[in-house]
Design a protein around this motif. Structure first.
Motif, PDB file in Angstrom:
ATOM      1  N   GLY A 157      40.291  36.319 -67.244  1.00 10.04           N
ATOM      2  CA  GLY A 157      40.796  37.471 -66.255  1.00 10.04           C
ATOM      3  C   GLY A 157      39.700  38.563 -66.014  1.00 10.04           C
ATOM      4  O   GLY A 157      40.147  39.478 -65.321  1.00 10.04           O
ATOM      5  N   ASP A 158      38.706  38.592 -66.674  1.00  7.14           N
ATOM      6  CA  ASP A 158      37.646  39.457 -66.414  1.00  7.14           C
ATOM      7  C   ASP A 158      37.094  39.565 -65.028  1.00  7.14           C
ATOM      8  O   ASP A 158      37.170  38.420 -64.468  1.00  7.14           O
ATOM      9  N   THR A 159      37.015  40.706 -64.370  1.00  2.00           N
ATOM     10  CA  THR A 159      36.809  40.795 -63.029  1.00  2.00           C
ATOM     11  C   THR A 159      35.186  41.646 -62.730  1.00  2.00           C
ATOM     12  O   THR A 159      35.020  42.336 -63.659  1.00  2.00           O
ATOM     13  N   ARG A 160      34.545  40.954 -61.898  1.00  2.00           N
ATOM     14  CA  ARG A 160      33.228  41.750 -61.758  1.00  2.00           C
ATOM     15  C   ARG A 160      33.002  41.488 -59.948  1.00  2.00           C
ATOM     16  O   ARG A 160      33.565  41.063 -59.574  1.00  2.00           O
ATOM     17  N   GLU A 161      32.124  42.226 -59.684  1.00  2.57           N
ATOM     18  CA  GLU A 161      31.652  42.464 -58.321  1.00  2.57           C
ATOM     19  C   GLU A 161      30.359  41.734 -58.432  1.00  2.57           C
ATOM     20  O   GLU A 161      29.206  42.075 -59.187  1.00  2.57           O
ATOM     21  N   LEU A 162      29.981  40.779 -57.487  1.00  2.78           N
ATOM     22  CA  LEU A 162      28.541  40.198 -57.223  1.00  2.78           C
ATOM     23  C   LEU A 162      28.273  40.231 -55.846  1.00  2.78           C
ATOM     24  O   LEU A 162      28.822  40.069 -54.930  1.00  2.78           O
ATOM     25  N   THR A 163      26.921  40.607 -55.502  1.00  2.00           N
ATOM     26  CA  THR A 163      26.210  40.749 -54.316  1.00  2.00           C
ATOM     27  C   THR A 163      25.131  39.465 -54.302  1.00  2.00           C
ATOM     28  O   THR A 163      24.640  39.330 -54.983  1.00  2.00           O
ATOM     29  N   MET A 178      32.331  36.440 -37.418  1.00  2.00           N
ATOM     30  CA  MET A 178      32.518  36.092 -38.743  1.00  2.00           C
ATOM     31  C   MET A 178      33.932  36.879 -39.410  1.00  2.00           C
ATOM     32  O   MET A 178      34.012  38.000 -39.184  1.00  2.00           O
ATOM     33  N   PRO A 179      34.629  35.930 -40.079  1.00  8.57           N
ATOM     34  CA  PRO A 179      35.954  36.548 -40.385  1.00  8.57           C
ATOM     35  C   PRO A 179      35.568  37.454 -41.766  1.00  8.57           C
ATOM     36  O   PRO A 179      34.331  37.172 -42.438  1.00  8.57           O
ATOM     37  N   ALA A 180      36.234  38.494 -41.814  1.00  2.00           N
ATOM     38  CA  ALA A 180      35.865  39.491 -42.880  1.00  2.00           C
ATOM     39  C   ALA A 180      36.126  39.159 -44.165  1.00  2.00           C
ATOM     40  O   ALA A 180      36.086  39.802 -44.827  1.00  2.00           O
ATOM     41  N   ASP A 181      36.862  38.094 -44.533  1.00  2.00           N
ATOM     42  CA  ASP A 181      37.180  37.464 -45.735  1.00  2.00           C
ATOM     43  C   ASP A 181      36.169  36.440 -46.188  1.00  2.00           C
ATOM     44  O   ASP A 181      36.324  35.663 -47.252  1.00  2.00           O
ATOM     45  N   VAL A 182      34.838  36.204 -45.756  1.00  2.00           N
ATOM     46  CA  VAL A 182      33.953  35.422 -46.207  1.00  2.00           C
ATOM     47  C   VAL A 182      32.754  36.075 -46.638  1.00  2.00           C
ATOM     48  O   VAL A 182      32.456  37.179 -46.461  1.00  2.00           O
ATOM     49  N   VAL A 183      32.307  35.317 -47.807  1.00  2.00           N
ATOM     50  CA  VAL A 183      31.208  35.872 -48.323  1.00  2.00           C
ATOM     51  C   VAL A 183      29.906  35.288 -47.607  1.00  2.00           C
ATOM     52  O   VAL A 183      29.527  34.211 -47.295  1.00  2.00           O
ATOM     53  N   THR A 184      28.977  36.368 -47.099  1.00  2.81           N
ATOM     54  CA  THR A 184      27.647  36.208 -46.263  1.00  2.81           C
ATOM     55  C   THR A 184      26.950  36.916 -47.073  1.00  2.81           C
ATOM     56  O   THR A 184      26.810  37.649 -48.160  1.00  2.81           O
ATOM     57  N   MET A 185      25.560  36.697 -46.442  1.00  8.01           N
ATOM     58  CA  MET A 185      24.443  37.335 -47.137  1.00  8.01           C
ATOM     59  C   MET A 185      24.650  38.790 -47.246  1.00  8.01           C
ATOM     60  O   MET A 185      24.768  39.417 -46.356  1.00  8.01           O
ATOM     61  N   ASN A 186      24.293  39.300 -48.398  1.00  8.74           N
ATOM     62  CA  ASN A 186      24.552  40.727 -48.696  1.00  8.74           C
ATOM     63  C   ASN A 186      25.499  41.437 -48.812  1.00  8.74           C
ATOM     64  O   ASN A 186      25.899  42.409 -48.859  1.00  8.74           O
ATOM     65  N   SER A 187      26.570  40.368 -48.873  1.00  7.46           N
ATOM     66  CA  SER A 187      28.233  40.808 -48.919  1.00  7.46           C
ATOM     67  C   SER A 187      28.175  41.026 -50.660  1.00  7.46           C
ATOM     68  O   SER A 187      27.620  40.575 -51.351  1.00  7.46           O
ATOM     69  N   THR A 188      29.261  41.859 -50.818  1.00 12.85           N
ATOM     70  CA  THR A 188      29.717  42.228 -52.145  1.00 12.85           C
ATOM     71  C   THR A 188      30.947  41.812 -52.472  1.00 12.85           C
ATOM     72  O   THR A 188      32.010  42.086 -51.638  1.00 12.85           O
ATOM     73  N   ALA A 189      30.980  40.538 -53.299  1.00 10.24           N
ATOM     74  CA  ALA A 189      32.423  39.924 -53.457  1.00 10.24           C
ATOM     75  C   ALA A 189      33.114  40.383 -54.865  1.00 10.24           C
ATOM     76  O   ALA A 189      32.303  40.419 -55.952  1.00 10.24           O
ATOM     77  N   ARG A 190      34.394  40.536 -55.026  1.00  9.97           N
ATOM     78  CA  ARG A 190      34.971  40.804 -56.088  1.00  9.97           C
ATOM     79  C   ARG A 190      35.517  39.405 -56.639  1.00  9.97           C
ATOM     80  O   ARG A 190      36.349  38.500 -55.879  1.00  9.97           O
TER      81      ARG A 190
END
Length: 138
Positions: free
Chosen positions: A70-76, A51-63
């Motif tokens: 322009g608001d930024t958040r983290e979603l898991t 799996m490439p490290a720049d992919v959203v997988t299950m249990n990943s936390t994405a910015r």
């Protein structure tokens, strides 16, 4: 405004677990189940170690960044059992969760809001990905 994102990548472990989840009577007809099935049908499937490290997988936390404000958040991205209402936890069965699965850094998703409005979010980074951290069987 909704558009189909570029091709996505899903790990074989995530695919197996999500398919089992979608077979359960409690989730078979859930609001996001059909969208999730559609995402899985178009996904490239890879083994977790590849799996490439720049992919959203299950249990990943994405910015993610809201392209309008322009608001930024983290979603898991979590399984429904782990979507406990905590800020930032998104079930894979929710529309935004199904849309997040398999996205790469730089890709965007359209998130439906009440009253027919949309929010466009761009994945700007991966704060945590189980596969990149060596947690291949989480």
């Amino acid at each position: 405004m909704a558009s189909t994102p570029a091709p996505i990548t899903v790990s074989s472990l995530d695919l197996e677990r999500i398919e089992q989840l979608l077979d359960l009577p409690a989730h078979r007809d859930a609001a996001g189940a059909q969208a999730l099935r559609g995402e899985l049908a178009r996904a490239a499937i890879v083994d977790p170690p590849q799996m490439p490290a720049d992919v959203v997988t299950m249990n990943s936390t994405a910015r993610v960044v809201d392209e309008a404000s322009g608001d930024t958040r983290e979603l898991t991205l979590v399984y429904p059992r782990d979507a406990d209402g905590s800020p930032g936890k998104v079930s894979v069965l929710a529309p935004v969760g199904a849309a997040m699965l398999g996205l790469r850094v730089g890709q965007t998703i359209d998130w439906p809001l009440p009253a027919g409005r949309w929010l466009r979010l761009q994945v700007t980074g991966i704060a945590y990905q189980p596969e990149a951290s060596g947690h291949l069987h989480r």
